[in-house]
Design a protein around this motif. Structure first.
Motif, short mmCIF file in Angstrom:
data_model
loop_
_atom_site.label_atom_id
_atom_site.label_comp_id
_atom_site.label_asym_id
_atom_site.label_seq_id
_atom_site.Cartn_x
_atom_site.Cartn_y
_atom_site.Cartn_z
N ASP A 51 73.11 95.68 8.14
CA ASP A 51 72.63 95.06 9.38
C ASP A 51 73.40 95.54 10.60
O ASP A 51 74.40 96.24 10.51
N LYS A 52 72.90 95.13 11.77
CA LYS A 52 73.45 95.65 13.02
C LYS A 52 74.88 95.17 13.29
O LYS A 52 75.64 95.86 13.97
N TRP A 53 75.26 94.02 12.76
CA TRP A 53 76.63 93.54 13.00
C TRP A 53 77.63 94.31 12.13
O TRP A 53 78.74 94.60 12.59
N THR A 54 77.24 94.65 10.92
CA THR A 54 78.12 95.48 10.08
C THR A 54 78.29 96.85 10.72
O THR A 54 79.40 97.40 10.77
N ARG A 55 77.21 97.42 11.26
CA ARG A 55 77.29 98.73 11.90
C ARG A 55 78.05 98.64 13.23
O ARG A 55 78.73 99.59 13.63
N THR A 56 77.99 97.48 13.88
CA THR A 56 78.81 97.28 15.08
C THR A 56 80.29 97.32 14.74
O THR A 56 81.10 97.95 15.44
N ARG A 57 80.66 96.66 13.65
CA ARG A 57 82.07 96.69 13.22
C ARG A 57 82.51 98.11 12.88
O ARG A 57 83.63 98.52 13.18
N MET A 58 81.63 98.88 12.25
CA MET A 58 81.94 100.28 11.96
C MET A 58 82.19 101.06 13.25
O MET A 58 83.13 101.86 13.34
N ALA A 59 81.33 100.83 14.24
CA ALA A 59 81.45 101.54 15.52
C ALA A 59 82.75 101.20 16.23
O ALA A 59 83.46 102.08 16.76
N LEU A 60 83.09 99.91 16.28
CA LEU A 60 84.32 99.50 16.96
C LEU A 60 85.55 100.03 16.24
O LEU A 60 86.53 100.45 16.88
N ALA A 61 85.50 100.04 14.91
CA ALA A 61 86.62 100.59 14.14
C ALA A 61 86.75 102.09 14.35
O ALA A 61 87.85 102.66 14.28
N GLY A 62 85.63 102.76 14.65
CA GLY A 62 85.63 104.21 14.84
C GLY A 62 85.99 104.65 16.23
O GLY A 62 86.11 105.86 16.48
N GLY A 63 86.14 103.73 17.19
CA GLY A 63 86.56 104.11 18.52
C GLY A 63 85.64 103.71 19.65
O GLY A 63 85.96 103.95 20.82
N ALA A 64 84.48 103.11 19.36
CA ALA A 64 83.63 102.60 20.45
C ALA A 64 84.28 101.35 21.04
O ALA A 64 84.96 100.60 20.35
N ASP A 65 84.08 101.15 22.35
CA ASP A 65 84.68 100.00 23.04
C ASP A 65 83.65 98.92 23.36
O ASP A 65 84.00 97.74 23.43
N LEU A 66 82.42 99.32 23.57
CA LEU A 66 81.31 98.37 23.76
C LEU A 66 80.16 98.82 22.90
O LEU A 66 79.84 100.02 22.87
N VAL A 67 79.53 97.89 22.20
CA VAL A 67 78.31 98.20 21.45
C VAL A 67 77.20 97.31 22.01
O VAL A 67 77.31 96.08 22.02
N ILE A 68 76.17 97.97 22.52
CA ILE A 68 75.03 97.32 23.14
C ILE A 68 73.80 97.58 22.27
O ILE A 68 73.59 98.71 21.81
N GLU A 69 72.98 96.58 22.05
CA GLU A 69 71.79 96.78 21.21
C GLU A 69 70.67 97.43 21.99
O GLU A 69 70.31 97.00 23.09
N LEU A 70 70.11 98.50 21.42
CA LEU A 70 68.88 99.08 21.94
C LEU A 70 67.73 98.21 21.44
O LEU A 70 67.52 98.09 20.24
N PRO A 71 66.98 97.59 22.35
CA PRO A 71 65.94 96.65 21.90
C PRO A 71 64.93 97.29 20.95
O PRO A 71 64.65 98.49 21.03
N TYR A 72 64.36 96.46 20.09
CA TYR A 72 63.39 96.90 19.09
C TYR A 72 62.29 97.76 19.72
O TYR A 72 61.89 98.78 19.15
N ALA A 73 61.80 97.38 20.89
CA ALA A 73 60.69 98.08 21.53
C ALA A 73 61.00 99.55 21.78
O ALA A 73 60.10 100.39 21.81
#
Length: 400
Positions: A51-73
């Motif tokens: 899910d998107k929250w698990t992938r958010t944690r991956m991104a933050l651990a990898g060096g991203a500082d902000l993770v913003i969701e691209l809307p479904y549309a």
């Protein structure tokens, strides 16, 4: 503060993504990396394996500082619309740069291609329309249009037969269309090709090969060398709790969704056209597996990806009428941040042109409602004993 934006899916986050993120930060001297990330359904018309929250944690651990969701549309749209949504969000967040991976590795060919198309717009569009009339799929029609205007030129152009180059071109085009001040940067893709199905000998594998290994072996163990340690731990934790999400797991829900409707009602769904709804209805009656269904409906006119996008929209009930309401991103949905990301948000918060959403209950918006609905449908197909629905309301932004 210098912010650099990237557009990602992280399905899952692997060593190639880590390289891209680190190079984007190094080459732009960025204080903040902002990742606009697809939610639970992706641009190729498939569910994310976690899910998107698990992938958010991956991104933050990898060096991203902000993770913003691209809307479904936008996350489940054709490349031009996908790029439009992502670039508009990065521009709204006052990024100084946007950085994408490509097979090209240089910005000049993309700039040359944009210039060529702008000077040959009529011939370009005419060639695309002619190809579509011949029954050629939309991506191949775009390629035909590009070939029609580029075969006589000697300037260095982007190779738009390559998947990352195609997206990169549309990022550039989207930024150009809104007259963005962001500076584009591209980093050459390393390791295996985007579509390579086999795991390589070195440590950089394609996300395609990682997913194929996971589903073929019914385990994530073989992909550990190709992922940063934290990403792999998060992947294993999800596997142990939920199992991986896939079209195979969601097919019973999809089949029910198709059979519940008459074919004529399916024409109200986004992207459904030219009678394919009758093929879907027949295949849903006859086929007991997702692979069987896809084999029954595939054709030269539609790519596998475009068919999957239609099926995602059927599954989520995303209708043409809803899509017509969503022309541009209308909010900034925060999924996660680091301390650096939080400081950056504080510095720009009063100037943001769109509402910043950290609690979904604070905003009523057709695009946000579609995100919430798609999350619940995604979680409904999870194989764990008691998947939790309503997570968009329950899950605050992740802070690292």
């Amino acid at each position: 503060m210098i912010a650099t934006g990237i557009v990602v899916e992280y399905n899952p986050f692997h060593n190639g993504h880590l390289f891209h993120l680190q190079e984007a930060k190094r080459q732009t001297d960025a204080d903040t990396i902002i990742a606009v990330m697809s939610g639970n359904f992706l641009q190729r018309g498939e569910p994310a394996i976690v899910d998107k929250w698990t992938r958010t944690r991956m991104a933050l651990a990898g060096g991203a500082d902000l993770v913003i969701e691209l809307p479904y549309a936008f996350a489940t749209a054709h490349a031009p619309q996908f790029a439009k949504g992502a670039i508009q969000l990065l521009d709204a967040l006052y990024c100084s740069y946007f950085c994408f991976g490509s097979e090209e590795g240089s910005i000049a060919p993309f700039t040359n291609s944009l210039t060529l198309i702008s000077t040959q717009q009529q011939l370009y569009e005419s060639a695309i329309k002619e190809a579509m009339r011949e029954g050629i799929s939309y991506p191949n029609a775009l390629r035909k249009g590009y070939e029609a205007i580029s075969h006589d030129t000697s300037i260095d152009l982007a190779d738009l037969s390559e998947p990352n180059n195609i997206l990169g071109f549309h990022y550039m085009q989207a930024a150009n269309d809104i007259h963005s001040s962001m500076i584009p940067l591209t980093i050459e893709r390393i390791g295996t090709h985007y579509h390579d199905p086999a795991l390589p000998a070195d440590s950089v594998a394609s996300a395609t090969s990682i997913r194929k290994s996971i589903f073929t072996n019914e385990s994530a163990e073989d992909v550990q060398p190709f992922m940063p340690p934290t990403s792999y731990r998060l992947l294993k934790n999800w596997e142990d709790l939920n199992g991986f999400q896939s079209w195979d797991a969601l097919y019973p829900l999809l089949r029910y969704s198709i059979l519940r409707e008459e074919p004529e009602r399916l024409t109200e769904i986004a992207d459904i056209r030219e009678g394919i709804e009758f093929s879907f209805f027949r295949a849903a009656k006859e086929q007991t597996t997702f692979q069987g269904f896809m084999q029954a409906v595939k054709s030269k006119r539609y790519t596998w990806t475009s068919i999957q996008r239609m099926l995602v929209h059927i599954l989520t009930g995303y209708r043409k009428a809803t899509r017509e309401q969503i022309t541009d991103p209308s909010y900034i949905r925060l999924l996660g941040m680091t301390e650096s990301g939080r400081c950056y948000l504080r510095s720009i918060k009063k100037q943001l042109p769109l509402p910043l959403v950290s609690r979904v209950a604070s905003l009523s918006d057709p695009s946000l409602l579609m995100d919430i609905k798609s999350t619940d449908i995604y979680m409904s197909g999870i194989q764990s004993p008691a998947p939790t629905l309503g997570q968009d309301y329950r899950t605050p932004p992740i802070f690292v």
